[in-house]
Design a protein around this motif. Structure first.
Motif, PDB file in Angstrom:
ATOM      1  N   LEU A 227       0.868  -1.176   0.000  1.00  0.00           N
ATOM      2  CA  LEU A 227       0.000   0.000   0.000  1.00  0.00           C
ATOM      3  C   LEU A 227       0.905   1.226   0.000  1.00  0.00           C
ATOM      4  CD1 LEU A 227      -2.968   0.988   0.224  1.00  0.00           C
ATOM      5  CD2 LEU A 227      -2.591   1.163   2.691  1.00  0.00           C
ATOM      6  N   GLU A 228       0.956   1.931  -1.128  1.00  0.00           N
ATOM      7  CA  GLU A 228       1.927   3.004  -1.304  1.00  0.00           C
ATOM      8  C   GLU A 228       1.233   4.343  -1.510  1.00  0.00           C
ATOM      9  OE1 GLU A 228       5.411   0.426  -3.570  1.00  0.00           O
ATOM     10  OE2 GLU A 228       3.834   1.389  -4.753  1.00  0.00           O
ATOM     11  N   ASN A 229       1.803   5.385  -0.905  1.00  0.00           N
ATOM     12  CA  ASN A 229       1.250   6.707  -1.167  1.00  0.00           C
ATOM     13  C   ASN A 229       1.671   7.174  -2.562  1.00  0.00           C
ATOM     14  OD1 ASN A 229       3.853   7.955  -1.067  1.00  0.00           O
ATOM     15  ND2 ASN A 229       3.700   8.115   1.170  1.00  0.00           N
ATOM     16  N   GLU A 230       1.129   8.301  -2.963  1.00  0.00           N
ATOM     17  CA  GLU A 230       1.328   8.743  -4.349  1.00  0.00           C
ATOM     18  C   GLU A 230       2.794   9.010  -4.666  1.00  0.00           C
ATOM     19  OE1 GLU A 230      -0.272  12.341  -7.272  1.00  0.00           O
ATOM     20  OE2 GLU A 230      -1.495  11.678  -5.565  1.00  0.00           O
ATOM     21  N   ASP A 231       3.544   9.560  -3.701  1.00  0.00           N
ATOM     22  CA  ASP A 231       4.945   9.868  -3.949  1.00  0.00           C
ATOM     23  C   ASP A 231       5.766   8.589  -4.130  1.00  0.00           C
ATOM     24  OD1 ASP A 231       7.263  11.769  -3.977  1.00  0.00           O
ATOM     25  OD2 ASP A 231       7.818  10.608  -2.196  1.00  0.00           O
ATOM     26  N   VAL A 232       5.537   7.601  -3.283  1.00  0.00           N
ATOM     27  CA  VAL A 232       6.266   6.331  -3.410  1.00  0.00           C
ATOM     28  C   VAL A 232       5.895   5.648  -4.721  1.00  0.00           C
ATOM     29  CG1 VAL A 232       6.590   4.025  -2.433  1.00  0.00           C
ATOM     30  CG2 VAL A 232       6.509   6.020  -0.925  1.00  0.00           C
ATOM     31  N   PHE A 233       4.619   5.689  -5.068  1.00  0.00           N
ATOM     32  CA  PHE A 233       4.171   5.068  -6.312  1.00  0.00           C
ATOM     33  C   PHE A 233       4.829   5.747  -7.515  1.00  0.00           C
ATOM     34  CE2 PHE A 233       1.264   3.689  -9.631  1.00  0.00           C
ATOM     35  CZ  PHE A 233       0.984   2.389  -9.245  1.00  0.00           C
ATOM     36  N   TYR A 234       4.963   7.072  -7.454  1.00  0.00           N
ATOM     37  CA  TYR A 234       5.635   7.823  -8.522  1.00  0.00           C
ATOM     38  C   TYR A 234       7.087   7.371  -8.653  1.00  0.00           C
ATOM     39  CZ  TYR A 234       8.218  11.730 -10.593  1.00  0.00           C
ATOM     40  OH  TYR A 234       9.061  12.499 -11.353  1.00  0.00           O
ATOM     41  N   ARG A 235       7.791   7.264  -7.518  1.00  0.00           N
ATOM     42  CA  ARG A 235       9.194   6.863  -7.544  1.00  0.00           C
ATOM     43  C   ARG A 235       9.358   5.447  -8.093  1.00  0.00           C
ATOM     44  NH1 ARG A 235      12.482  10.110  -4.119  1.00  0.00           N
ATOM     45  NH2 ARG A 235      11.268  11.795  -3.151  1.00  0.00           N
ATOM     46  N   ARG A 236       8.455   4.562  -7.679  1.00  0.00           N
ATOM     47  CA  ARG A 236       8.523   3.192  -8.196  1.00  0.00           C
ATOM     48  C   ARG A 236       8.256   3.170  -9.707  1.00  0.00           C
ATOM     49  NH1 ARG A 236       8.226  -1.807  -5.825  1.00  0.00           N
ATOM     50  NH2 ARG A 236       7.696  -0.910  -3.800  1.00  0.00           N
ATOM     51  N   ALA A 237       7.338   3.995 -10.145  1.00  0.00           N
ATOM     52  CA  ALA A 237       7.023   4.060 -11.580  1.00  0.00           C
ATOM     53  C   ALA A 237       8.226   4.546 -12.375  1.00  0.00           C
ATOM     54  CB  ALA A 237       5.812   4.963 -11.815  1.00  0.00           C
TER      55      ALA A 237
END
Length: 317
Positions: A227-237
């Motif tokens: 479960l990732e917040n938007e910033d972590v999801f952006y970095r992973r992307a």
């Protein structure tokens, strides 16, 4: 394809390697899911990089667990796994993670059955999301067809290098959340490279360029979710875009439209029974944030590509 018998499968010996740090919440479910398989696991090598949450105490409960402790500052996705592999003597090794668990008791048996010839270097399974309230319902596993095992092999490094980006991506989309290897190949022929992230993809590319066969069995499933917040999801992307570009030459042409994911998420959430209105709204906002992060990541990545490879590297760093 030749279907191995139970006796053929039993000829193999198997160990499991799991890198962990602070996985007390998931550790018992993980270990017990592998110890309750239809085939026996000889040992589970857990390499811990500085847990302080009770993980080590939980691991001590299991006689088949061999614990290796390293300084967390030295952790590296490739090197750390290579250290653990030095303790493996079985002919097959499963790589997985501490916050994952087998989705059924025949995962190992399924994967072992795909080692039909000596040129099969590894078999990769499939991550799925459990139908649980703390996980995004839009990502819950909803199978659409029966799983079919597929294999990929290239005659030479040149054959791989000259394949289309899509062919290379399909053949090399490896995943150490659920991947089984011939131990000798992983230890002595193609060990992991010292790499911060993407050690599994790098290994798959090296194996394919060396003429080995890689098999994928989407029926060998492991529950795994972040479960990732938007910033972590952006970095992973950004990282995923960088790795797909680096290893396969796959680059998106443009950012996806914003309306389609929103409509898809809304439709799925409305069709999911048992959710309260507040839960539907929470997960709708969550998925909107994920969609926004993906669009932003692709836009930033394409802008960096226009400026040159150094800009791409700087963005990823």
């Amino acid at each position: 394809m030749f279907a191995p018998t139970t006796n053929d499968i039993m000829k193999h010996s198997l160990s499991i390697v799991i890198p962990v740090r602070n996985e007390a919440k998931h550790m018992r479910a993980c270990i017990e899911s592998w110890l309750s398989q239809t085939v026996e696991v000889e040992k589970i090598v857990v390499i811990d990089s500085g847990s302080t949450d009770g993980t080590l105490e939980i691991l001590a409960e299991y006689p088949k667990v061999q614990l290796i402790e390293i300084d967390g500052s030295t952790f590296n996705h490739g090197t750390t796994r290579n250290i653990a592999m030095q303790q493996v003597t079985t002919d097959l090794t499963l790589m997985t993670v501490g916050d994952g668990r087998a989705a059924s008791d025949d995962v190992l048996q399924r994967m072992m059955s795909s080692f039909t010839s000596d040129d099969v270097a590894g078999v990769c399974g499939h991550q799925i999301v459990a139908h649980e309230p703390d996980k995004n319902p839009v990502e819950w596993f909803r199978p659409q067809s029966e799983p079919v095992v597929r294999s990929h092999r290239f005659e030479s490094a040149d054959a791989f290098d000259n394949a289309s980006p899509e062919e290379k991506h399909t053949a090399g989309s490896w995943d150490d959340v659920i991947a089984m290897y011939r131990t000798d190949i992983l230890k002595n022929v193609i060990p992991y490279k010292a790499i911060t992230y993407g050690e599994d993809t790098q290994w798959a590319v090296d194996a394919l360029r060396s003429g080995y066969t890689l098999a994928y069995d989407p029926g060998a499933r492991v529950y795994h979710y972040h479960l990732e917040n938007e910033d972590v999801f952006y970095r992973r992307a950004i990282t995923m875009l960088f790795l797909r570009d680096r290893f396969f030459g796959v680059v998106p042409e443009s950012s996806p439209p914003s309306l389609v994911p929103l409509l898809r998420s809304t439709k799925t959430l409305l069709a999911t029974p048992g959710l309260k209105l507040t839960e539907r709204l929470y997960w709708l906002r969550y998925n909107v944030g994920q969609s926004r992060a993906i669009r932003r990541a692709i836009g930033d990545y394409l802008d960096a590509k226009k400026q040159g490879e150094q800009s791409v590297t700087d963005l990823h760093d």
